[in-house]
Scaffold this motif. Structure first.
Motif, PDB file in Angstrom:
ATOM      1  N   ALA A 248      29.828  13.596  13.084  1.00 22.34           N
ATOM      2  CA  ALA A 248      28.852  13.401  12.007  1.00 22.34           C
ATOM      3  C   ALA A 248      29.452  13.773  10.658  1.00 22.34           C
ATOM      4  CB  ALA A 248      27.599  14.217  12.285  1.00 22.34           C
ATOM      5  N   MET A 249      30.186  14.874  10.602  1.00 19.80           N
ATOM      6  CA  MET A 249      30.815  15.288   9.344  1.00 19.80           C
ATOM      7  C   MET A 249      31.862  14.271   8.904  1.00 19.80           C
ATOM      8  SD  MET A 249      31.150  19.411   9.751  1.00 19.80           S
ATOM      9  CE  MET A 249      31.822  19.622   8.129  1.00 19.80           C
ATOM     10  N   ALA A 250      32.635  13.754   9.842  1.00 19.80           N
ATOM     11  CA  ALA A 250      33.657  12.758   9.499  1.00 19.80           C
ATOM     12  C   ALA A 250      33.011  11.476   8.981  1.00 19.80           C
ATOM     13  CB  ALA A 250      34.531  12.466  10.719  1.00 19.80           C
ATOM     14  N   LEU A 251      31.945  11.014   9.625  1.00 24.28           N
ATOM     15  CA  LEU A 251      31.284   9.796   9.175  1.00 24.28           C
ATOM     16  C   LEU A 251      30.619   9.966   7.818  1.00 24.28           C
ATOM     17  CD1 LEU A 251      29.763   8.455  12.508  1.00 24.28           C
ATOM     18  CD2 LEU A 251      31.645   7.498  11.184  1.00 24.28           C
ATOM     19  N   LEU A 252      30.012  11.125   7.559  1.00 24.93           N
ATOM     20  CA  LEU A 252      29.407  11.362   6.253  1.00 24.93           C
ATOM     21  C   LEU A 252      30.463  11.446   5.163  1.00 24.93           C
ATOM     22  CD1 LEU A 252      26.559  13.856   7.176  1.00 24.93           C
ATOM     23  CD2 LEU A 252      26.309  11.502   6.355  1.00 24.93           C
ATOM     24  N   THR A 253      31.597  12.051   5.473  1.00 21.68           N
ATOM     25  CA  THR A 253      32.692  12.105   4.503  1.00 21.68           C
ATOM     26  C   THR A 253      33.230  10.709   4.230  1.00 21.68           C
ATOM     27  OG1 THR A 253      33.266  14.325   5.266  1.00 21.68           O
ATOM     28  CG2 THR A 253      34.934  13.151   4.007  1.00 21.68           C
ATOM     29  N   LEU A 254      33.351   9.888   5.261  1.00 24.40           N
ATOM     30  CA  LEU A 254      33.796   8.499   5.093  1.00 24.40           C
ATOM     31  C   LEU A 254      32.793   7.703   4.266  1.00 24.40           C
ATOM     32  CD1 LEU A 254      35.953   6.414   5.849  1.00 24.40           C
ATOM     33  CD2 LEU A 254      34.622   5.932   7.897  1.00 24.40           C
ATOM     34  N   LEU A 255      31.506   7.920   4.492  1.00 21.29           N
ATOM     35  CA  LEU A 255      30.482   7.251   3.698  1.00 21.29           C
ATOM     36  C   LEU A 255      30.571   7.676   2.232  1.00 21.29           C
ATOM     37  CD1 LEU A 255      28.015   5.392   3.628  1.00 21.29           C
ATOM     38  CD2 LEU A 255      26.613   7.389   4.175  1.00 21.29           C
ATOM     39  N   GLY A 256      30.824   8.965   1.981  1.00 20.79           N
ATOM     40  CA  GLY A 256      31.004   9.435   0.614  1.00 20.79           C
ATOM     41  C   GLY A 256      32.226   8.832  -0.045  1.00 20.79           C
ATOM     42  N   ALA A 257      33.314   8.702   0.697  1.00 20.88           N
ATOM     43  CA  ALA A 257      34.531   8.096   0.144  1.00 20.88           C
ATOM     44  C   ALA A 257      34.317   6.615  -0.153  1.00 20.88           C
ATOM     45  CB  ALA A 257      35.691   8.268   1.131  1.00 20.88           C
ATOM     46  N   THR A 258      33.556   5.938   0.704  1.00 21.39           N
ATOM     47  CA  THR A 258      33.255   4.525   0.469  1.00 21.39           C
ATOM     48  C   THR A 258      32.386   4.360  -0.770  1.00 21.39           C
ATOM     49  OG1 THR A 258      33.385   4.113   2.835  1.00 21.39           O
ATOM     50  CG2 THR A 258      32.260   2.463   1.510  1.00 21.39           C
ATOM     51  N   GLY A 259      31.403   5.230  -0.915  1.00 18.91           N
ATOM     52  CA  GLY A 259      30.555   5.174  -2.105  1.00 18.91           C
ATOM     53  C   GLY A 259      31.330   5.442  -3.375  1.00 18.91           C
ATOM     54  N   GLU A 260      32.262   6.372  -3.303  1.00 17.64           N
ATOM     55  CA  GLU A 260      33.090   6.663  -4.476  1.00 17.64           C
ATOM     56  C   GLU A 260      34.020   5.493  -4.786  1.00 17.64           C
ATOM     57  OE1 GLU A 260      36.387   9.792  -4.748  1.00 17.64           O
ATOM     58  OE2 GLU A 260      34.620  10.779  -5.581  1.00 17.64           O
ATOM     59  N   ALA A 261      34.555   4.854  -3.749  1.00 21.11           N
ATOM     60  CA  ALA A 261      35.459   3.722  -3.962  1.00 21.11           C
ATOM     61  C   ALA A 261      34.733   2.527  -4.571  1.00 21.11           C
ATOM     62  CB  ALA A 261      36.114   3.314  -2.642  1.00 21.11           C
ATOM     63  N   THR A 262      33.455   2.363  -4.255  1.00 18.43           N
ATOM     64  CA  THR A 262      32.692   1.237  -4.803  1.00 18.43           C
ATOM     65  C   THR A 262      32.015   1.571  -6.121  1.00 18.43           C
ATOM     66  OG1 THR A 262      30.748   1.838  -3.502  1.00 18.43           O
ATOM     67  CG2 THR A 262      32.254   0.221  -2.550  1.00 18.43           C
ATOM     68  N   GLY A 263      32.107   2.822  -6.564  1.00 22.42           N
ATOM     69  CA  GLY A 263      31.571   3.185  -7.865  1.00 22.42           C
ATOM     70  C   GLY A 263      30.166   3.749  -7.862  1.00 22.42           C
ATOM     71  N   LEU A 264      29.599   4.004  -6.693  1.00 20.86           N
ATOM     72  CA  LEU A 264      28.253   4.574  -6.650  1.00 20.86           C
ATOM     73  C   LEU A 264      28.210   6.015  -7.156  1.00 20.86           C
ATOM     74  CD1 LEU A 264      26.762   3.290  -3.282  1.00 20.86           C
ATOM     75  CD2 LEU A 264      26.064   2.701  -5.588  1.00 20.86           C
ATOM     76  N   ASP A 265      29.349   6.690  -7.154  1.00 18.77           N
ATOM     77  CA  ASP A 265      29.366   8.087  -7.611  1.00 18.77           C
ATOM     78  C   ASP A 265      29.057   8.210  -9.093  1.00 18.77           C
ATOM     79  OD1 ASP A 265      31.849   6.873  -8.205  1.00 18.77           O
ATOM     80  OD2 ASP A 265      32.761   8.845  -8.439  1.00 18.77           O
ATOM     81  N   ARG A 266      29.165   7.134  -9.855  1.00 20.64           N
ATOM     82  CA  ARG A 266      28.868   7.181 -11.285  1.00 20.64           C
ATOM     83  C   ARG A 266      27.402   7.522 -11.544  1.00 20.64           C
ATOM     84  NH1 ARG A 266      30.171   1.672 -13.080  1.00 20.64           N
ATOM     85  NH2 ARG A 266      30.232   1.211 -10.880  1.00 20.64           N
ATOM     86  N   LYS A 267      26.541   7.266 -10.576  1.00 21.49           N
ATOM     87  CA  LYS A 267      25.125   7.564 -10.736  1.00 21.49           C
ATOM     88  C   LYS A 267      24.830   9.060 -10.635  1.00 21.49           C
ATOM     89  CE  LYS A 267      23.816   3.064  -9.217  1.00 21.49           C
ATOM     90  NZ  LYS A 267      24.243   2.542 -10.452  1.00 21.49           N
TER      91      LYS A 267
END
Length: 87
Positions: A24-43
């Protein structure tokens, strides 16, 4: 992780719970990295900051909680990203 506060009957069950937690921790970290790569972290970042506000794990938790209410265009990567990922 609070394991001293609970009683787990067998070592095998404890190991399965820890493995599930690690996945679960690995998948959530991967989801966070994907969001950052697509630019969702700007929000979640102030306009003046260039560095990361939240860890990738915390971003993954935020994105997972918001998946049901996200706009459709946020869920899809940009068109060029898909082509680069799958040659």
């Amino acid at each position: 992780m609070g394991l001293s506060a609970i009683a787990i009957g067998t070592c095998e069950r404890r190991d399965r719970l820890l493995l599930l937690s690690a996945f679960a921790m690995a998948l959530l970290t991967l989801l966070g990295a994907t969001g950052e790569a697509t630019g969702l972290d700007r929000k979640f970042r102030a306009d003046t900051r260039k560095t990361r506000e939240y860890s990738l794990f915390r971003q993954g938790i935020i994105y997972y909680g918001a998946l049901a209410n996200m706009r459709e265009e946020w869920l899809r990567p940009p068109h060029g990203e898909v082509r680069r990922a799958h040659p």
